[in-house]
Scaffold this motif. Structure first.
Motif, PDB file in Angstrom:
ATOM      1  N   ALA A  80       4.555 -20.891  13.514  1.00 33.44           N
ATOM      2  CA  ALA A  80       5.481 -22.322  12.384  1.00 33.44           C
ATOM      3  C   ALA A  80       6.742 -22.447  13.677  1.00 33.44           C
ATOM      4  CB  ALA A  80       6.748 -21.993  11.329  1.00 33.44           C
ATOM      5  N   ALA A  81       7.257 -21.813  14.780  1.00 29.72           N
ATOM      6  CA  ALA A  81       8.022 -22.418  15.337  1.00 29.72           C
ATOM      7  C   ALA A  81       7.690 -23.292  16.541  1.00 29.72           C
ATOM      8  CB  ALA A  81       9.015 -21.224  15.746  1.00 29.72           C
ATOM      9  N   THR A  82       6.122 -22.597  16.887  1.00 29.57           N
ATOM     10  CA  THR A  82       5.577 -23.774  17.195  1.00 29.57           C
ATOM     11  C   THR A  82       4.787 -25.212  17.487  1.00 29.57           C
ATOM     12  OG1 THR A  82       3.558 -22.323  17.034  1.00 29.57           O
ATOM     13  CG2 THR A  82       5.251 -21.431  18.609  1.00 29.57           C
ATOM     14  N   ASN A  83       5.240 -25.268  15.743  1.00 28.24           N
ATOM     15  CA  ASN A  83       4.223 -26.592  15.252  1.00 28.24           C
ATOM     16  C   ASN A  83       4.914 -27.315  15.612  1.00 28.24           C
ATOM     17  OD1 ASN A  83       2.886 -28.765  13.933  1.00 28.24           O
ATOM     18  ND2 ASN A  83       3.300 -27.870  12.110  1.00 28.24           N
ATOM     19  N   SER A  84       4.521 -28.799  16.993  1.00 26.40           N
ATOM     20  CA  SER A  84       5.052 -29.533  17.218  1.00 26.40           C
ATOM     21  C   SER A  84       4.388 -30.871  16.842  1.00 26.40           C
ATOM     22  CB  SER A  84       4.545 -30.190  18.623  1.00 26.40           C
ATOM     23  OG  SER A  84       3.104 -30.034  19.124  1.00 26.40           O
ATOM     24  N   PRO A 122      11.255 -19.175   1.379  1.00 29.96           N
ATOM     25  CA  PRO A 122      11.862 -18.215   0.642  1.00 29.96           C
ATOM     26  C   PRO A 122      11.796 -16.701   1.480  1.00 29.96           C
ATOM     27  CG  PRO A 122      10.533 -19.222  -1.047  1.00 29.96           C
ATOM     28  CD  PRO A 122      10.149 -19.313   0.749  1.00 29.96           C
ATOM     29  N   LYS A 123      13.480 -16.429   1.718  1.00 30.54           N
ATOM     30  CA  LYS A 123      13.792 -15.172   2.552  1.00 30.54           C
ATOM     31  C   LYS A 123      13.383 -15.627   3.818  1.00 30.54           C
ATOM     32  CE  LYS A 123      13.477 -12.142  -1.384  1.00 30.54           C
ATOM     33  NZ  LYS A 123      12.508 -11.002  -1.875  1.00 30.54           N
ATOM     34  N   GLU A 124      14.058 -16.542   4.141  1.00 35.61           N
ATOM     35  CA  GLU A 124      13.050 -16.932   5.786  1.00 35.61           C
ATOM     36  C   GLU A 124      14.114 -17.905   6.506  1.00 35.61           C
ATOM     37  OE1 GLU A 124      12.129 -17.170   9.322  1.00 35.61           O
ATOM     38  OE2 GLU A 124      11.457 -15.307   7.807  1.00 35.61           O
ATOM     39  N   SER A 125      14.341 -17.734   7.302  1.00 35.07           N
ATOM     40  CA  SER A 125      16.022 -18.832   7.691  1.00 35.07           C
ATOM     41  C   SER A 125      14.815 -19.949   9.013  1.00 35.07           C
ATOM     42  CB  SER A 125      16.856 -18.148   8.184  1.00 35.07           C
ATOM     43  OG  SER A 125      16.416 -16.975   9.523  1.00 35.07           O
ATOM     44  N   THR A 126      14.085 -19.319   9.689  1.00 34.92           N
ATOM     45  CA  THR A 126      13.487 -19.817  11.113  1.00 34.92           C
ATOM     46  C   THR A 126      12.469 -20.996  10.042  1.00 34.92           C
ATOM     47  OG1 THR A 126      12.870 -17.956  12.100  1.00 34.92           O
ATOM     48  CG2 THR A 126      11.677 -20.073  12.428  1.00 34.92           C
ATOM     49  N   PRO A 127      13.095 -22.271  10.607  1.00 31.01           N
ATOM     50  CA  PRO A 127      11.937 -23.403   9.747  1.00 31.01           C
ATOM     51  C   PRO A 127      10.701 -24.124  10.375  1.00 31.01           C
ATOM     52  CG  PRO A 127      14.104 -24.072  11.190  1.00 31.01           C
ATOM     53  CD  PRO A 127      13.924 -23.258  11.170  1.00 31.01           C
ATOM     54  N   VAL A 128       9.833 -23.806   9.293  1.00 30.86           N
ATOM     55  CA  VAL A 128       8.533 -24.104   9.106  1.00 30.86           C
ATOM     56  C   VAL A 128       8.630 -26.275   9.763  1.00 30.86           C
ATOM     57  CG1 VAL A 128       7.518 -22.082   7.679  1.00 30.86           C
ATOM     58  CG2 VAL A 128       8.060 -24.302   6.710  1.00 30.86           C
ATOM     59  N   ALA A 129       8.995 -26.904   9.140  1.00 26.88           N
ATOM     60  CA  ALA A 129      10.030 -27.931   9.159  1.00 26.88           C
ATOM     61  C   ALA A 129      11.019 -28.659   8.831  1.00 26.88           C
ATOM     62  CB  ALA A 129       8.128 -28.571   8.130  1.00 26.88           C
ATOM     63  N   TYR A 130      10.983 -29.818   9.434  1.00 28.29           N
ATOM     64  CA  TYR A 130      11.826 -30.620   9.022  1.00 28.29           C
ATOM     65  C   TYR A 130      11.606 -31.487   8.114  1.00 28.29           C
ATOM     66  CZ  TYR A 130      15.035 -27.809  12.501  1.00 28.29           C
ATOM     67  OH  TYR A 130      15.394 -26.921  13.415  1.00 28.29           O
ATOM     68  N   ALA A 131      12.570 -32.128   7.013  1.00 23.12           N
ATOM     69  CA  ALA A 131      12.587 -33.293   6.472  1.00 23.12           C
ATOM     70  C   ALA A 131      13.356 -34.271   7.106  1.00 23.12           C
ATOM     71  CB  ALA A 131      12.552 -32.784   5.128  1.00 23.12           C
ATOM     72  N   VAL A 132      12.740 -35.618   7.184  1.00 27.87           N
ATOM     73  CA  VAL A 132      13.446 -36.744   7.672  1.00 27.87           C
ATOM     74  C   VAL A 132      13.979 -37.682   6.409  1.00 27.87           C
ATOM     75  CG1 VAL A 132      13.508 -38.807   8.852  1.00 27.87           C
ATOM     76  CG2 VAL A 132      12.416 -36.686  10.271  1.00 27.87           C
ATOM     77  N   VAL A 133      14.937 -38.072   5.777  1.00 29.72           N
ATOM     78  CA  VAL A 133      15.432 -38.215   4.580  1.00 29.72           C
ATOM     79  C   VAL A 133      15.889 -39.345   4.605  1.00 29.72           C
ATOM     80  CG1 VAL A 133      16.071 -38.003   2.326  1.00 29.72           C
ATOM     81  CG2 VAL A 133      14.793 -35.990   3.501  1.00 29.72           C
ATOM     82  N   ARG A 134      15.988 -40.411   3.922  1.00 31.47           N
ATOM     83  CA  ARG A 134      16.946 -41.683   4.096  1.00 31.47           C
ATOM     84  C   ARG A 134      16.727 -42.323   2.018  1.00 31.47           C
ATOM     85  NH1 ARG A 134      14.205 -47.097   6.040  1.00 31.47           N
ATOM     86  NH2 ARG A 134      14.617 -45.561   8.378  1.00 31.47           N
ATOM     87  N   ASP A 135      17.894 -41.842   2.319  1.00 28.73           N
ATOM     88  CA  ASP A 135      18.630 -42.376   0.461  1.00 28.73           C
ATOM     89  C   ASP A 135      17.581 -41.841  -0.271  1.00 28.73           C
ATOM     90  OD1 ASP A 135      20.371 -44.169   1.426  1.00 28.73           O
ATOM     91  OD2 ASP A 135      19.107 -46.373   1.713  1.00 28.73           O
ATOM     92  N   GLY A 136      17.347 -40.141  -0.237  1.00 27.65           N
ATOM     93  CA  GLY A 136      16.612 -39.372  -1.027  1.00 27.65           C
ATOM     94  C   GLY A 136      15.394 -39.743  -0.801  1.00 27.65           C
ATOM     95  N   LEU A 137      14.789 -40.336   0.026  1.00 23.81           N
ATOM     96  CA  LEU A 137      13.629 -40.649   0.172  1.00 23.81           C
ATOM     97  C   LEU A 137      12.210 -39.802   1.953  1.00 23.81           C
ATOM     98  CD1 LEU A 137      10.708 -42.081  -0.526  1.00 23.81           C
ATOM     99  CD2 LEU A 137      11.168 -43.911   1.399  1.00 23.81           C
ATOM    100  N   GLY A 158       6.975 -30.865  12.506  1.00 21.89           N
ATOM    101  CA  GLY A 158       7.482 -29.374  12.983  1.00 21.89           C
ATOM    102  C   GLY A 158       8.296 -29.173  13.806  1.00 21.89           C
ATOM    103  N   PRO A 159       9.013 -28.082  13.572  1.00 20.50           N
ATOM    104  CA  PRO A 159      10.546 -27.093  14.442  1.00 20.50           C
ATOM    105  C   PRO A 159      10.238 -27.479  15.973  1.00 20.50           C
ATOM    106  CG  PRO A 159       9.458 -25.885  12.848  1.00 20.50           C
ATOM    107  CD  PRO A 159       8.167 -26.794  13.547  1.00 20.50           C
ATOM    108  N   ALA A 160       8.605 -27.933  16.860  1.00 20.37           N
ATOM    109  CA  ALA A 160       8.952 -28.365  17.982  1.00 20.37           C
ATOM    110  C   ALA A 160       8.897 -29.661  18.228  1.00 20.37           C
ATOM    111  CB  ALA A 160       7.995 -26.849  18.761  1.00 20.37           C
TER     112      ALA A 160
END
Length: 643
Positions: free
Chosen positions: A523-527, A590-605, A611-613
């Motif tokens: 997951a960490a290598t997903n760009s 669940p039970k994992e601290s390494t992100p599989v992704a990052y969510a970019v959120v604005r005003d709840g949207l 990807g983490p990379a």
């Protein structure tokens, strides 16, 4: 009044609670109650079994209860049950076993469709190893299919008219091997026999009190040896004698000789029983072998089994013990190469071999233009100083892969065959190996249907040179670690892994494993960058329904979805709105601290997933920073209103 299609005959004796455990599987069949009946026959129970049976009958009109004085064996109760049966077919069930919910309906339909006299339903058992007879469904065969001799229990469906026409009955009283007597007679008389292998019909499980184990097998009162003689005689009367080792009579007698006679000369029995008692069995087996079994039966055995037979016929008990001690040390070893997903199937290259007690391959030695059994195996075995010839190293040799449903004790056979070959070791030595490809399709393995949710262990059975072993299919992967990447198949996650013992297993629908720890590094290598969804290139996917998956976004548990994407990979999709602050937040499993992704959120949207990379250009990072800066957005809105 609807005709009775099937009569289920159940002999009982002092069964107690097991009646109540078996009854729901008999009374909850998919066949309508008016189309089948359950015929209980109590063999003079002295506990509360009869009261339990009567309560069941009072609540179910399709249940009969009959009683008789104690006979001490199931033959007489089964015969009485047949006299009361009204069904077109008869199905025998023991009081501590169970049926699959659709067993009667499927067996009956298979019988009618193929006009079968006898139908063998797939058995799941903790009592015996899986039988290759149930690898494929067979519409029609006869006793010429000698694999039928692998299944000699009475837990089958018989056409009642066929049973009556030929006067088939169980021997009554204490008559050990009564099952073999009835079933072998039916096989010899039947014009059409069918096998239903794509549905587990019968569950034959070991009782927690050991009450369904055959006890006192060799009690003289039960007549084991005389009864075995009787069955051999019936098979010989019903088939033509021949010196050809592959003639029908010799193939049918092979099972009796191997299981009932040679077992007295081999491990574990000859090593664990009292020597004085075992010598008596050995002598009785020797007498039976010499007097009743044609020489062609023994000559058709593979090398090690043929040596056992030779020691038996010579009366060499000490030699048989010495050989049993050496063969007991032989182990099977499996080698698994690179489990991976291909077109929705978990595939891997598998090789099986046998090793001596010292860890070296069990070899065949070439000398004087002949092949000889490994001299190390024969070390210390009397009468083998000149060696033992291996006339045909491939005689009755085979191997197969088997997948066990750990929760249900169901056994399934994946696609493909293993090929047995002779592999040179150098200096005139060679070893037999079985190799091929595992091809496990989670969506079709269970008789053309998807595997049930749960853990499914991969096993192998190998029989080489007359030595057979069940072995866990193991690899070099770390115990407890992933064996291959996860896959999305049929809307469920399938997670291959190595168990604590190193066995290859597949967890379907996250029964024990979770998507997370096994995928952190990948997951960490997903760009990649998507909108509300993100490709997960480390999760294989085939066409099918989406699968729900839990993720955490800024500490909030969110119901996300995995769905098939392009290029055979899965796609993670999050809801369009999230109750999290504006910003860029890690998405974790669940039970994992390494992100599989990052969510970019604005005003709840949810604007997009990254990807983490993922690394945007500097201009892009500035624009994103501006877009995600609340103060700048407020200034823009104010300027817009003033303008």
């Amino acid at each position: 009044m609807p005709r009775v299609k099937v009569s289920v005959i159940v002999p009982v004796y002092n069964t107690g609670k097991y009646v109540d455990e078996c009854a729901p599987s008999l009374l909850g069949q998919s066949l309508p109650p008016e189309e089948y009946e359950v015929v209980y026959v109590d063999d003079g129970s002295t506990d509360d079994t009869l009261d339990r049976l009567q309560k069941i009958a009072d609540a179910h009109p399709n249940v009969q209860v009959h009683t008789r004085p104690n006979s001490g064996w199931p033959g007489a109760p089964r015969n009485l049950g047949m006299r009361h049966a009204r069904g077109e077919y008869i199905q025998f069930v023991d009081h501590d076993d169970t049926l699959g919910p659709e067993a009667l309906e499927r067996l009956y339909e298979h019988a009618i469709r193929n006009d079968a006299d006898v139908v063998l339903g797939k058995m799941s058992s903790t009592m015996v190893r899986p039988r290759r007879l149930f690898r494929h469904t067979i519409d029609a065969c006869t006793i010429e299919n000698d694999e039928l001799m692998q299944s000699m229990s009475p837990h089958k469906m018989f056409r009642r008219a066929f049973v009556e026409e030929h006067g088939l009955r169980f021997p009554e009283g204490p008559w050990i091997l009564e099952d073999l007597a009835f079933v072998s007679a039916a096989y010899l008389k039947a014009e059409r026999i069918a096998v239903l292998a794509d549905y587990p019909c019968y569950y034959w499980m070991k009782r927690d009190d050991g009450g369904n184990n055959t006890q006192h097998r060799f009690n003289p009162r039960h007549g084991f040896w005389a009864n075995c003689r009787t069955i051999v005689g019936r098979i010989k009367d019903g088939t033509e004698a021949s010196d050809d080792v592959d003639a029908l009579q010799n193939r049918l007698l092979h099972r009796l000789y191997h299981v009932e006679v040679l077992s007295r000369t081999r491990e574990p029995e000859i090593l664990r029983e009292d020597p004085a008692e075992q010598r008596q069995r050995f002598e009785a087996a020797r007498e039976l072998a010499r007097e009743e079994f044609p020489a062609a039966v023994r000559e058709g055995l593979p090398a090690v089994s043929r040596l056992r037979a030779e020691l038996l016929e010579r009366g060499d008990f000490d030699g048989a013990v010495a050989l049993a001690e050496r063969v007991r040390e032989v182990k099977a070893r499996s080698t698994v190469g690179g489990p991976r997903w291909e077109d929705g199937r978990l595939v891997a290259d598998v090789t099986l071999e046998l090793l001596r007690g010292d860890g070296e391959p069990l070899a065949v030695v070439e000398r004087d233009g002949k092949r000889w059994l490994d001299p190390e195996l024969l070390d210390g075995v009397p009468g083998t100083r000149d060696g033992w010839e291996v006339r045909d190293p491939f005689r009755l040799a085979y191997a197969e892969l088997i997948v066990k449903d750990r929760d249900r004790e169901d056994w399934w056979y994946p696609e493909g065959d293993l090929e047995v070959r002779l592999e040179p070791l150098g200096e005139g030595r060679a070893r037999l190996v079985a190799s091929g490809r595992l091809s496990l399709d989670p969506e079709r393995l269970a008789g053309g249907r998807p595997l049930e949710r749960g853990v499914h262990d991969v096993w192998a059975f190998v029989q080489l040179l007359g030595v057979d072993r069940m072995v866990r299919v193991t690899g070099d992967g770390a115990a407890g670690g992933p064996a291959a990447g996860p896959a999305l198949t049929g809307g469920r996650l399938a997670l291959p892994y190595w168990t604590g013992s190193g066995q290859l297993a597949l967890d379907v629908d996250q029964r024990q494993r979770r998507l997370g720890p096994d995928t952190a590094a990948a997951a960490a290598t997903n760009s990649a960058r998507g909108e509300r969804s993100l490709s997960l290139p480390y999760v294989a996917a085939t066409a099918g329904a989406p699968a729900p998956v839990k993720v955490a976004v800024a500490g909030l548990s969110v119901d996300a979805t995995l769905l098939p994407g392009s290029g055979g990979t899965a796609v993670l999709r999050l809801p369009g709105r999230l109750k999290v602050p504006t910003g860029r937040h890690p998405v974790t499993l669940p039970k994992e601290s390494t992100p599989v992704a990052y969510a970019v959120v604005r005003d709840g949207l949810l604007l997009r997933l990254q990807g983490p990379a993922y690394q945007a250009g500097s201009g892009r990072r500035f624009l994103e920073a501006v877009a995600d800066n609340g103060q700048v957005r407020r200034v823009r809105r104010r300027l817009g209103r003033n303008g």
